[in-house]
Every structure is written in structure tokens, then in C-alpha cells.
Design an enzyme around this catalytic site. Sequence first.
Site, PDB file in Angstrom:
ATOM      1  N   GLY A  77      33.932  45.993  44.312  1.00  0.00           N
ATOM      2  CA  GLY A  77      33.616  46.968  45.342  1.00  0.00           C
ATOM      3  C   GLY A  77      33.517  48.370  44.769  1.00  0.00           C
ATOM      4  N   PRO A 126      34.511  52.298  43.696  1.00  0.00           N
ATOM      5  CA  PRO A 126      35.631  52.943  43.005  1.00  0.00           C
ATOM      6  C   PRO A 126      36.686  53.480  43.985  1.00  0.00           C
ATOM      7  CG  PRO A 126      33.574  53.584  41.972  1.00  0.00           C
ATOM      8  CD  PRO A 126      33.213  52.822  43.226  1.00  0.00           C
ATOM      9  N   GLY A 181      38.645  50.561  45.049  1.00  0.00           N
ATOM     10  CA  GLY A 181      39.311  50.055  43.851  1.00  0.00           C
ATOM     11  C   GLY A 181      40.595  50.815  43.543  1.00  0.00           C
ATOM     12  N   GLU A 209      35.949  45.115  39.498  1.00  0.00           N
ATOM     13  CA  GLU A 209      34.510  45.256  39.226  1.00  0.00           C
ATOM     14  C   GLU A 209      34.037  46.364  40.155  1.00  0.00           C
ATOM     15  OE1 GLU A 209      30.782  45.332  38.296  1.00  0.00           O
ATOM     16  OE2 GLU A 209      32.015  43.893  37.229  1.00  0.00           O
ATOM     17  N   CYS A 211      28.915  41.089  42.294  1.00  0.00           N
ATOM     18  CA  CYS A 211      28.604  41.793  41.053  1.00  0.00           C
ATOM     19  C   CYS A 211      27.266  41.354  40.465  1.00  0.00           C
ATOM     20  CB  CYS A 211      29.723  41.622  40.033  1.00  0.00           C
ATOM     21  SG  CYS A 211      30.068  39.908  39.604  1.00  0.00           S
TER      22      CYS A 211
END
Length: 135
Positions: free
Chosen positions: A8, A10, A13, A30, A64
Site C-alpha cells: 500500500g 507509504p 505503511g 511493499e 504490487c
Amino acid sequence: WDFIYFTGSPRVGRIVAKAAAEHLTPTALELGGKAPAVVLSSADVGEAARRIVNAKALNVGQTCIAPDYVLVDRSQHTALVAALTAEMRAMFGDEPHASPDLGRMCTVGHFDRMAKLLAESGGTQRRGGSAPPGP
């Protein structure tokens, strides 16, 4: 948990990593990779279109491996656009937003962001249909 795997943004994340760190849970993040689809002059454009649409539609493009853009040999451009349009129509019908087979965006914020990107892209819409209000 024993391990957290997250794909997903940043921003999210960081939230996942912070929460995992509090419990010393290992993670694999990722975060916003860019995956091109490359279509060469020798490509079977029908097969390329089928694979591109399938990869992008899987989990609403939130994987991804979802292609973010297409690099196509100039000699294949027109044929690829036509094949992508036909493949989308075959998979999701004339009104994709009414198709039970097309995944939905999960938040109004994501929907609004995508609608804005499309409106500001300067591109030409090649696939018919419309976006209903909201996600």
C-alpha cells in the site's frame, strides 16, 4: 501475529510499521512501487490486453504486480488501445460500475483522488461508461 506483509501507500505503511514495532512483529512493506506493462512490436496485442486488464483489475489494482502504466511500441499503439477497450467491455460490460465482477474502491477519499487524477490527466477517455457518485 507472527509476520505482517503489507502492500500500500507509504502513509499507511508507516502506521503498520509503528503498530508492528510495538509488538516486535516482523514486517515486509511493499510501498507504492510502479509496475509498467511493456508491449513490443512483436507482441500479440489481444493477449497483451487480456493480461494487462486482468492484472489491473485484480483486487482493484491494489497489488504490487498491477500495471501502473503501459509502454507500447508506436506500431502497436492503435491496436492495443482497441484491444484494451474490447477486453474491458468483454470483462465488465458497457457500464463497468454496474458490473458485479469489477471491484470497488473502499473509501470515498480513494475514489475522489482517482476521479481528480483522471480529470486532470489531459488524456482522452477511450472506454465508455461513467463514474457514479461516491465509491
